[in-house]
Design a protein around this motif. Structure first.
Motif, PDB file in Angstrom:
ATOM      1  N   ARG A   2       0.827  -1.208   0.000  1.00 30.40           N
ATOM      2  CA  ARG A   2       0.000   0.000   0.000  1.00 30.40           C
ATOM      3  C   ARG A   2       0.861   1.258   0.000  1.00 30.40           C
ATOM      4  NH1 ARG A   2      -3.100  -1.313   4.404  1.00 30.40           N
ATOM      5  NH2 ARG A   2      -1.948   0.159   5.722  1.00 30.40           N
ATOM      6  N   SER A   3       1.990   1.196   0.673  1.00 33.36           N
ATOM      7  CA  SER A   3       2.845   2.387   0.790  1.00 33.36           C
ATOM      8  C   SER A   3       3.450   2.787  -0.549  1.00 33.36           C
ATOM      9  CB  SER A   3       3.951   2.130   1.804  1.00 33.36           C
ATOM     10  OG  SER A   3       4.934   1.238   1.300  1.00 33.36           O
ATOM     11  N   MET A   4       3.521   1.852  -1.511  1.00 33.47           N
ATOM     12  CA  MET A   4       4.122   2.206  -2.798  1.00 33.47           C
ATOM     13  C   MET A   4       3.324   3.280  -3.525  1.00 33.47           C
ATOM     14  SD  MET A   4       5.960  -0.995  -4.689  1.00 33.47           S
ATOM     15  CE  MET A   4       6.966   0.137  -5.643  1.00 33.47           C
ATOM     16  N   GLY A   5       2.032   3.350  -3.273  1.00 31.71           N
ATOM     17  CA  GLY A   5       1.239   4.409  -3.877  1.00 31.71           C
ATOM     18  C   GLY A   5       1.679   5.797  -3.446  1.00 31.71           C
ATOM     19  N   LEU A   6       2.394   5.867  -2.328  1.00 34.19           N
ATOM     20  CA  LEU A   6       2.866   7.146  -1.797  1.00 34.19           C
ATOM     21  C   LEU A   6       4.318   7.427  -2.144  1.00 34.19           C
ATOM     22  CD1 LEU A   6       1.146   6.922   1.705  1.00 34.19           C
ATOM     23  CD2 LEU A   6       0.444   8.326  -0.242  1.00 34.19           C
ATOM     24  N   PHE A   7       4.938   6.573  -2.939  1.00 29.42           N
ATOM     25  CA  PHE A   7       6.334   6.807  -3.328  1.00 29.42           C
ATOM     26  C   PHE A   7       6.535   8.176  -3.988  1.00 29.42           C
ATOM     27  CE2 PHE A   7       8.712   2.487  -3.516  1.00 29.42           C
ATOM     28  CZ  PHE A   7       8.343   2.225  -2.222  1.00 29.42           C
ATOM     29  N   GLN A  14       8.955   3.476 -10.191  1.00 31.77           N
ATOM     30  CA  GLN A  14       9.048   2.243  -9.425  1.00 31.77           C
ATOM     31  C   GLN A  14       7.673   1.597  -9.267  1.00 31.77           C
ATOM     32  OE1 GLN A  14      11.352   1.992  -5.863  1.00 31.77           O
ATOM     33  NE2 GLN A  14      12.648   3.740  -6.376  1.00 31.77           N
ATOM     34  N   VAL A  15       6.673   2.406  -9.008  1.00 30.36           N
ATOM     35  CA  VAL A  15       5.314   1.899  -8.828  1.00 30.36           C
ATOM     36  C   VAL A  15       4.798   1.294 -10.132  1.00 30.36           C
ATOM     37  CG1 VAL A  15       2.999   2.440  -8.004  1.00 30.36           C
ATOM     38  CG2 VAL A  15       4.965   3.719  -7.122  1.00 30.36           C
ATOM     39  N   VAL A  16       5.022   1.979 -11.235  1.00 38.47           N
ATOM     40  CA  VAL A  16       4.533   1.512 -12.531  1.00 38.47           C
ATOM     41  C   VAL A  16       5.195   0.188 -12.913  1.00 38.47           C
ATOM     42  CG1 VAL A  16       4.424   2.052 -14.996  1.00 38.47           C
ATOM     43  CG2 VAL A  16       3.993   3.845 -13.303  1.00 38.47           C
ATOM     44  N   LEU A  17       6.504   0.103 -12.747  1.00 36.43           N
ATOM     45  CA  LEU A  17       7.206  -1.137 -13.084  1.00 36.43           C
ATOM     46  C   LEU A  17       6.768  -2.284 -12.171  1.00 36.43           C
ATOM     47  CD1 LEU A  17      10.845   0.126 -13.782  1.00 36.43           C
ATOM     48  CD2 LEU A  17       9.139  -0.617 -15.441  1.00 36.43           C
ATOM     49  N   ALA A  18       6.586  -1.978 -10.895  1.00 34.39           N
ATOM     50  CA  ALA A  18       6.145  -3.018  -9.959  1.00 34.39           C
ATOM     51  C   ALA A  18       4.761  -3.538 -10.321  1.00 34.39           C
ATOM     52  CB  ALA A  18       6.145  -2.457  -8.535  1.00 34.39           C
ATOM     53  N   ARG A  39      -4.854   0.331  -7.287  1.00 36.51           N
ATOM     54  CA  ARG A  39      -4.961   1.453  -6.346  1.00 36.51           C
ATOM     55  C   ARG A  39      -3.644   2.212  -6.247  1.00 36.51           C
ATOM     56  NH1 ARG A  39      -2.990   2.492  -1.531  1.00 36.51           N
ATOM     57  NH2 ARG A  39      -4.077   3.917  -0.115  1.00 36.51           N
ATOM     58  N   GLU A  40      -2.559   1.482  -6.056  1.00 37.67           N
ATOM     59  CA  GLU A  40      -1.257   2.130  -5.889  1.00 37.67           C
ATOM     60  C   GLU A  40      -0.821   2.842  -7.163  1.00 37.67           C
ATOM     61  OE1 GLU A  40      -2.094  -0.600  -2.886  1.00 37.67           O
ATOM     62  OE2 GLU A  40      -1.826  -1.134  -5.007  1.00 37.67           O
ATOM     63  N   THR A  41      -1.096   2.212  -8.310  1.00 35.17           N
ATOM     64  CA  THR A  41      -0.712   2.827  -9.580  1.00 35.17           C
ATOM     65  C   THR A  41      -1.482   4.116  -9.832  1.00 35.17           C
ATOM     66  OG1 THR A  41      -0.297   0.606 -10.459  1.00 35.17           O
ATOM     67  CG2 THR A  41      -0.423   2.404 -12.041  1.00 35.17           C
ATOM     68  N   LEU A  42      -2.795   4.093  -9.573  1.00 37.66           N
ATOM     69  CA  LEU A  42      -3.611   5.290  -9.787  1.00 37.66           C
ATOM     70  C   LEU A  42      -3.212   6.410  -8.832  1.00 37.66           C
ATOM     71  CD1 LEU A  42      -7.148   3.711 -10.348  1.00 37.66           C
ATOM     72  CD2 LEU A  42      -5.659   4.783 -12.054  1.00 37.66           C
ATOM     73  N   ALA A  85      -0.278   6.874  -7.342  1.00 35.31           N
ATOM     74  CA  ALA A  85       1.042   7.381  -7.719  1.00 35.31           C
ATOM     75  C   ALA A  85       0.961   8.262  -8.963  1.00 35.31           C
ATOM     76  CB  ALA A  85       1.996   6.213  -7.956  1.00 35.31           C
ATOM     77  N   THR A  86       0.182   7.818  -9.958  1.00 34.02           N
ATOM     78  CA  THR A  86       0.069   8.585 -11.200  1.00 34.02           C
ATOM     79  C   THR A  86      -0.692   9.880 -10.978  1.00 34.02           C
ATOM     80  OG1 THR A  86       0.110   6.532 -12.481  1.00 34.02           O
ATOM     81  CG2 THR A  86      -0.717   8.494 -13.591  1.00 34.02           C
ATOM     82  N   ALA A  87      -1.722   9.852 -10.141  1.00 34.43           N
ATOM     83  CA  ALA A  87      -2.466  11.079  -9.831  1.00 34.43           C
ATOM     84  C   ALA A  87      -1.560  12.083  -9.126  1.00 34.43           C
ATOM     85  CB  ALA A  87      -3.676  10.749  -8.960  1.00 34.43           C
ATOM     86  N   THR A  88      -0.700  11.598  -8.242  1.00 35.61           N
ATOM     87  CA  THR A  88       0.241  12.491  -7.552  1.00 35.61           C
ATOM     88  C   THR A  88       1.181  13.147  -8.540  1.00 35.61           C
ATOM     89  OG1 THR A  88       0.165  11.077  -5.581  1.00 35.61           O
ATOM     90  CG2 THR A  88       2.004  12.621  -5.758  1.00 35.61           C
ATOM     91  N   LEU A  89       1.731  12.352  -9.462  1.00 36.20           N
ATOM     92  CA  LEU A  89       2.644  12.916 -10.456  1.00 36.20           C
ATOM     93  C   LEU A  89       1.923  13.875 -11.391  1.00 36.20           C
ATOM     94  CD1 LEU A  89       5.456  12.996 -11.709  1.00 36.20           C
ATOM     95  CD2 LEU A  89       4.794  11.030 -13.124  1.00 36.20           C
ATOM     96  N   LEU A  90       0.707  13.525 -11.812  1.00 33.85           N
ATOM     97  CA  LEU A  90      -0.064  14.414 -12.682  1.00 33.85           C
ATOM     98  C   LEU A  90      -0.319  15.745 -12.006  1.00 33.85           C
ATOM     99  CD1 LEU A  90      -1.821  15.099 -15.129  1.00 33.85           C
ATOM    100  CD2 LEU A  90      -3.701  13.871 -14.032  1.00 33.85           C
ATOM    101  N   LEU A  91      -0.742  15.716 -10.755  1.00 36.13           N
ATOM    102  CA  LEU A  91      -1.006  16.951 -10.027  1.00 36.13           C
ATOM    103  C   LEU A  91       0.256  17.783  -9.891  1.00 36.13           C
ATOM    104  CD1 LEU A  91      -3.269  18.446  -8.529  1.00 36.13           C
ATOM    105  CD2 LEU A  91      -2.541  17.291  -6.428  1.00 36.13           C
TER     106      LEU A  91
END
Length: 255
Positions: A39-44, A159-163, A185-188, A190-196
């Motif tokens: 779960r923590s990977m979504g916050l990377f 890292q999240v995307v590759l995982a 969940r983690e991918t979305l 992480a990607t939402a964080t980068l998009l923002l």
């Protein structure tokens, strides 16, 4: 009460992510079952933004005291120290494996497990750091702080995307507990964080930056799947370094 527990859970997950990605002692008293690690990977990427914020603060504090070329080199060094050179170790092992494996998948993976460092690994690390430094130095001052925030954020996002999209090759590896249960969940998240982050930092051009980073992610996924059959912890670290440099180059090209 439910919302309070949810906020605490997210904070604890953030601490787990920070403890894995940095040398900071953030997780000493936390239980870390596999579900929490995944779960923590979504916050990377959020941890990457925090690291970038630290770089921005250092840049602000020392900007008037240290010549720009020296300060940019110091910022690269600080990022290395905060991460314990974890990802540089990954790029060194990957370069060694690819150079010595000569197309043989199993031999490549065996070389990557070897703790010894070859000449190609040294060359790869030196060239990567040189490219990262030169790219950061040439980012215009008006975009420097935004680039310092984007770089570690994008590097942790990959890292999240590759995982999520690649098979993990070493169930006994350090990163296994993190990546084996990573999903949508983690991918979305992480990607939402980068998009923002891209949009806030660079406006509409930030959306183009994210699109180009997404294309790079597709290329890396296809390459590692074809060449290695998946990813390892070293590959995740190497991808972080690659995407950090790429994000700076894209800032130079697009912004």
């Amino acid at each position: 009460m439910g919302r309070g527990r949810s906020v605490k859970r997210e904070w604890d997950d953030f601490r787990v992510a920070a403890g894995f990605l940095t040398v900071l002692p953030t997780v000493r008293e936390l239980d870390m079952p596999p579900e929490r690690l995944a779960r923590s990977m979504g916050l990377f990427p959020a941890v990457g933004l925090a690291m970038g914020l630290g770089l921005v603060i250092i840049d602000w504090l020392l900007g008037a005291l240290i010549p720009r070329p020296v300060l940019d080199g110091l910022l690269v060094l600080v990022l290395i120290l905060v991460t314990g050179a974890l990802h540089l170790d990954g790029i060194a092992d990957l370069v060694d494996g690819l150079a010595g494996g000569r197309g043989d998948r199993e031999r490549t993976l065996d070389i990557m497990k070897d703790s010894r460092v070859g000449a190609m690994a040294v060359v790869g690390v030196v060239m990567l750091l040189l490219l990262k430094y030169l790219s950061l130095y040439n980012v215009p001052l008006e975009h420097k702080k935004a680039a310092l925030l984007l770089m570690p954020c994008a590097g942790r996002w990959i890292q999240v995307v590759l995982a999520a999209f690649c098979r993990y090759l070493r169930p006994e590896g350090t990163a296994a507990a993190f990546v084996e249960q990573v999903g949508e969940r983690e991918t979305l998240l992480a990607t939402a964080t980068l998009l923002l982050a891209c949009f806030i930092l660079f406006g509409l051009k930030g959306v183009l930056l994210l699109f180009l980073l997404g294309l790079a992610a597709v290329v890396l996924i296809r390459y590692f799947d074809t060449r290695l059959g998946g990813v390892t912890g070293d590959v995740l670290g190497a991808a972080t370094e690659i995407v950090e440099v790429l994000s700076l180059i894209l800032v130079l090209a697009v912004v």
